[in-house]
Every structure is written in C-alpha cells, then in structure tokens.
Scaffold this active site. Structure first.
Site, PDB file in Angstrom:
ATOM      1  N   GLU A   1      17.042   3.040  -2.764  1.00  0.00           N
ATOM      2  CA  GLU A   1      16.863   1.934  -2.978  1.00  0.00           C
ATOM      3  C   GLU A   1      16.413   2.157  -4.948  1.00  0.00           C
ATOM      4  OE1 GLU A   1      16.450  -0.828  -1.827  1.00  0.00           O
ATOM      5  OE2 GLU A   1      17.166  -0.718   0.151  1.00  0.00           O
TER       6      GLU A   1
ATOM      7  N   TYR B   1       8.752  -7.362  -7.989  1.00  0.00           N
ATOM      8  CA  TYR B   1       8.250  -6.278  -7.129  1.00  0.00           C
ATOM      9  C   TYR B   1       7.574  -5.358  -8.402  1.00  0.00           C
ATOM     10  CZ  TYR B   1       7.829  -2.776  -3.294  1.00  0.00           C
ATOM     11  OH  TYR B   1       7.692  -1.311  -2.867  1.00  0.00           O
TER      12      TYR B   1
ATOM     13  N   GLY C   1      13.097 -10.495   4.471  1.00  0.00           N
ATOM     14  CA  GLY C   1      11.680  -9.327   4.268  1.00  0.00           C
ATOM     15  C   GLY C   1      11.732  -8.286   5.433  1.00  0.00           C
TER      16      GLY C   1
ATOM     17  N   SER D   1      13.678  -6.438   6.200  1.00  0.00           N
ATOM     18  CA  SER D   1      14.387  -4.901   5.629  1.00  0.00           C
ATOM     19  C   SER D   1      15.556  -4.351   6.874  1.00  0.00           C
ATOM     20  CB  SER D   1      13.902  -3.482   5.596  1.00  0.00           C
ATOM     21  OG  SER D   1      13.502  -2.914   4.859  1.00  0.00           O
ATOM     22  N   SER D   2      16.989  -4.906   5.963  1.00  0.00           N
ATOM     23  CA  SER D   2      18.209  -5.031   6.372  1.00  0.00           C
ATOM     24  C   SER D   2      18.502  -4.234   5.510  1.00  0.00           C
ATOM     25  CB  SER D   2      19.464  -5.790   5.957  1.00  0.00           C
ATOM     26  OG  SER D   2      18.772  -6.732   4.740  1.00  0.00           O
ATOM     27  N   SER D   3      18.051  -3.972   4.305  1.00  0.00           N
ATOM     28  CA  SER D   3      19.358  -2.429   3.448  1.00  0.00           C
ATOM     29  C   SER D   3      18.926  -1.360   4.049  1.00  0.00           C
ATOM     30  CB  SER D   3      18.454  -3.121   2.340  1.00  0.00           C
ATOM     31  OG  SER D   3      17.114  -3.371   1.925  1.00  0.00           O
TER      32      SER D   3
ATOM     33  N   ASP E   1      10.183   1.063   4.913  1.00  0.00           N
ATOM     34  CA  ASP E   1      10.949   0.011   5.262  1.00  0.00           C
ATOM     35  C   ASP E   1      12.049   1.320   5.864  1.00  0.00           C
ATOM     36  OD1 ASP E   1       9.762  -1.610   3.837  1.00  0.00           O
ATOM     37  OD2 ASP E   1      11.322  -1.643   2.745  1.00  0.00           O
TER      38      ASP E   1
ATOM     39  N   THR F   1       0.994  -1.479   0.317  1.00  0.00           N
ATOM     40  CA  THR F   1      -0.058  -0.153  -0.175  1.00  0.00           C
ATOM     41  C   THR F   1       1.163   0.973  -0.235  1.00  0.00           C
ATOM     42  OG1 THR F   1       0.002  -0.065   2.400  1.00  0.00           O
ATOM     43  CG2 THR F   1      -2.512  -0.600   1.337  1.00  0.00           C
ATOM     44  N   ASP F   2       1.981   0.805   0.291  1.00  0.00           N
ATOM     45  CA  ASP F   2       3.007   2.411   0.597  1.00  0.00           C
ATOM     46  C   ASP F   2       2.567   3.022  -0.513  1.00  0.00           C
ATOM     47  OD1 ASP F   2       4.676   0.375   0.209  1.00  0.00           O
ATOM     48  OD2 ASP F   2       6.141   1.272   1.187  1.00  0.00           O
TER      49      ASP F   2
HETATM   50  C1  GLA Z   1       8.792  -3.997   0.639  1.00  0.00           C
HETATM   51  C2  GLA Z   1       9.072  -2.687   0.215  1.00  0.00           C
HETATM   52  C3  GLA Z   1       8.882  -1.742   0.840  1.00  0.00           C
HETATM   53  C4  GLA Z   1       6.817  -1.791   0.811  1.00  0.00           C
HETATM   54  C5  GLA Z   1       6.690  -3.515   0.618  1.00  0.00           C
HETATM   55  C6  GLA Z   1       5.424  -3.819   0.468  1.00  0.00           C
HETATM   56  O1  GLA Z   1       9.112  -4.017   2.505  1.00  0.00           O
HETATM   57  O2  GLA Z   1      10.170  -2.336   0.675  1.00  0.00           O
HETATM   58  O3  GLA Z   1       8.483  -1.036   0.568  1.00  0.00           O
HETATM   59  O4  GLA Z   1       6.634  -1.167  -0.599  1.00  0.00           O
HETATM   60  O5  GLA Z   1       7.420  -4.519   0.026  1.00  0.00           O
HETATM   61  O6  GLA Z   1       4.326  -3.479   1.162  1.00  0.00           O
END
Ligand code: GLA
Length: 383
Positions: free
Chosen positions: A158, A220, A122, A124-126, A170, A34-35
């Site tokens: 990114e 993605y 998943g 978000s280490s980056s 993230d 959704t972001d």
């Molecule tokens: C990844 C992306 C985020 C978000 C999610 C899904 O983590 O980095 O920006 O879009 O996927 O909600």
C-alpha cells in the site's frame, strides 16, 4: 476452511491448484486512525474472505483470473515494477515486488481469486487480496515469514507500490483475527495484546453508506501528516513523545496552544480514540455493553467534529441507529470519507434491525444502504 475456489480453478484451468489460501476482510471496531500513530485498535476479521488458488508454471508470464467476473489479467514477472492504473492485480504484483526487495524471488504461476469481501466499502478488500497472495506464495514458493512480517509486507504494498500511507491494521487483522472474538491490537509492539469475546447475544451489523471509499484519492495522507506534525510539536513540550500514542488527553490539553487548530483537532481524535480503546476493552471485559456502545457513539462524534473523516450519509446511519430498538452503539469504521458504519446490535433482532434501518434511511435520504450481519471469523490460512 471452505475451498470453494478449487472446483472453479479445476474447471477453468483443467488442473487442480497446488495451494489455496484464504484471507478475510476486517472491521475496525474501535480505534480510528490510531494504527499509524503507534496506537491501539480493537478489530476483528470477518467471515467474508478472499480465496487465492495458485499453480506454478514455467517461464515468466503469469495469469490472474477473477472468478467473480470471469476476467483474466496477464503480466510478466520482469515488468511489474510500477502499478498499472485501475488494475486489481496491482495488489498481487505489489506483493511480488515487495518479496523481491526482501530477497525472495518467485516463479511464474496461474492464479485465481474468488472473494466475498465487498469492494471499496471499508472492509479492506485490498488487504484480503494482499494477504491471500502472501499466504499462497508462501506455500508454493516456500517463503517463511512470521505473521507480523507478512502484515508489514502487505502494508509496504500500500505505502510503496500504491502510494497510500495506510497503517498496519488491515493486513494485521486479516492475519490475526479470531473466530467470535475481537482482537485488541498494539501497533507500537505490533502484537495482539489479547482477544476479547464478542459480547454474547450481540452481532456487528455493517451498513454501507455506498459512498465510494477510495483511500488513494482521499484525504488519508493529509490526516496522517497532520497527526505526525502534532506529535513533532508536542515533543517540544514533552520530550518523551515519539508518536501520538504517547500523548494523554491531559497532556494534549496542556499543550493545546502550541498546535495549529487543525493539527490539534486531528490529535484530539487520535488521543481520544486510544483512550476509548483502553476503556472500551475493560467495559467489554466487565460485560458493560451499554458503556461500550456509548464509546462507539463518542468515537463517531469525534470523527465528525475533530477528524472530519465522516460524511452526511454515515452521520445519518449512525443517528438513525439511536432511534431503532436493539442497537447499543454505532460509528463509522475504517478510513472514513464514505465507506461503512458498524452497529452493535442484539443478535435476535439483527435482521429486523437491518430492515428498519434501510427503510428509515430511504425515508430520510431517498437513498439506499446495504446491510450485512457480519460473522466474526478466523485470520488467514493456506492449505
Ligand atoms: C484504513 C487504513 C488503516 C487504518 C484505518 C483507520 O483502513 O488502511 O491502516 O488507518 O483506515 O483506522
């Protein structure tokens, strides 16, 4: 803040760091993809974090050490415009390049990281690495940006440096997380609407599908294009639509015939997720854990059938959760296509839940899952 990296730095480089920053990983609790549709997400920063220690030095050459494996990467500040394939310091160099674009030059440094955020899983280490670099640079080079600007800068790393069209979730969650709370984020206004207490007596268990989640190689960008395409077409019927955020479930149904089937499915996921976040927050605020848990399952179902960003391993982990005691709800979390599932589990039995889930998963698939009982921590900081 635990500055566990400082002694390593002193040992290795013979001198204390000038600054140590810390940026956590994040969990997307509800609100999938959704972001970047200017929508709503309920997220959290986790206890696992990346620490970044830094000391300035003369010249143009920088070093970055990773204390997890003892490796060192060197780069020259004048040769960082393009990322080097497979180099983890791309996320640091990308931050420098993005700062430069905004008129902030930084000098040479010795830097080092120590991280407990699992890689490619998943969490978000980056983003944790980017934001830890941002906060370290801000301290030693005196760069003042507000939290949402740092988040956008990390996102630009990114999007522009790494070439992945990810949203702001993230980096934003890594900055704005609140201990023991979930943050209710609005990615149109880019702010935290409010914090929502974690339901008392519950924890988040992360179960990793161990399927390597690599957004760069994933679908993605294709999902994002589909969402943007759907919004563009819906605008013809509803001129007020600028992003899927503006589309209600009723509007989508009324205009469904105007969309290609695939775009309709992607939009149905995002529109449904926005709606679930709103309903999920009010369920939590009235203490209705069962209703919230049900929404986690609905979210996963929509990932499976509409957004097609799940995989058999994640589906299995979520399905097994329904037959184990103590779990209120579960779903995939983050980009998908592998990575992790999150499970809302009674704290008192969380360890037992993990053991049962691992055994059940092994019996069902012959494969292993790794589980983590997550603590919910504060956002990034620097000292
Ligand atoms: C990844 C992306 C985020 C978000 C999610 C899904 O983590 O980095 O920006 O879009 O996927 O909600």
């Amino acid at each position: 803040m635990t500055e566990s990296i400082a002694p390593f730095f002193k040992n290795e480089l013979g001198t204390k760091p000038e600054a140590v920053s810390r940026a956590p990983g994040r969990l997307e609790i509800l609100g999938n993809h959704t972001d970047y549709n200017e929508g709503l997400v309920l997220s959290a920063a986790v206890g696992q974090a990346t620490e970044f220690a830094i000391r300035r030095k003369p010249g143009r050459k920088c070093t970055m050490r990773d204390f997890r494996d003892g490796s060192t990467v060197e780069f020259d500040l004048d040769h960082i415009e393009t990322p080097v394939r497979g180099d983890w310091t791309n996320y640091v160099k990308g931050v420098i390049v993005q700062l430069r674009k905004r008129g902030h030059e930084i000098g040479a440094f010795d830097g080092a990281i120590l991280s407990t955020v699992p890689l490619s899983a998943g969490m978000s280490s980056s983003a944790a690495l980017e934001i830890s670099a941002c906060f370290a640079f801000s301290k030693v080079f005196g760069i003042k940006l507000d939290g949402s600007e740092w988040a956008r800068l990390g996102q630009a790393v990114e999007n522009q440096y790494m070439g992945v069209g990810t949203g702001l979730l993230d980096q934003f969650s890594s900055i704005y997380g609140k201990k023991d709370s979930l943050i209710y984020c609005d990615f149109r206004t880019v702010n935290v609407l409010r914090t929502v207490k974690m339901p008392s007596g519950f924890v988040i268990v992360v179960a990793n599908s161990m399927i390597k989640h690599n957004l760069v190689d994933s679908e993605y960008n294709e999902r994002r294009a589909s969402c943007e395409n759907a919004a563009r077409i819906l605008k013809k019927t509803y001129p007020e639509v600028n992003a899927l955020r503006d589309v209600s479930p009723e509007m989508l149904e009324n205009a469904s015939k105007s969309l290609a089937k695939r775009d309709y499915m992607r939009a149905a996921h995002v529109v449904g997720e926005n709606d679930r976040v709103i309903r999920g927050v009010s369920a939590l605020e009235r203490g209705d854990i069962a209703a919230f848990g049900k929404m986690l399952y609905e979210s996963h179902q929509s990932s499976m059938s509409n957004f097609e960003n799940s995989c058999p391993e994640l589906d299995c982990l979520v399905e097994l959760s329904t037959s184990l005691p103590g779990c209120a709800g579960a779903r995939l979390s983050g980009g998908g296509f592998g990575g992790i599932s999150i499970h809302l589990v009674e704290a008192a039995t969380a360890q037992e839940y993990c053991e049962r889930l691992k055994t059940a998963y092994r019996l069902r698939t012959g494969k292993e899952t790794e589980t983590i009982v997550c603590s919910i921590g504060d956002g990034a900081s620097v000292t």
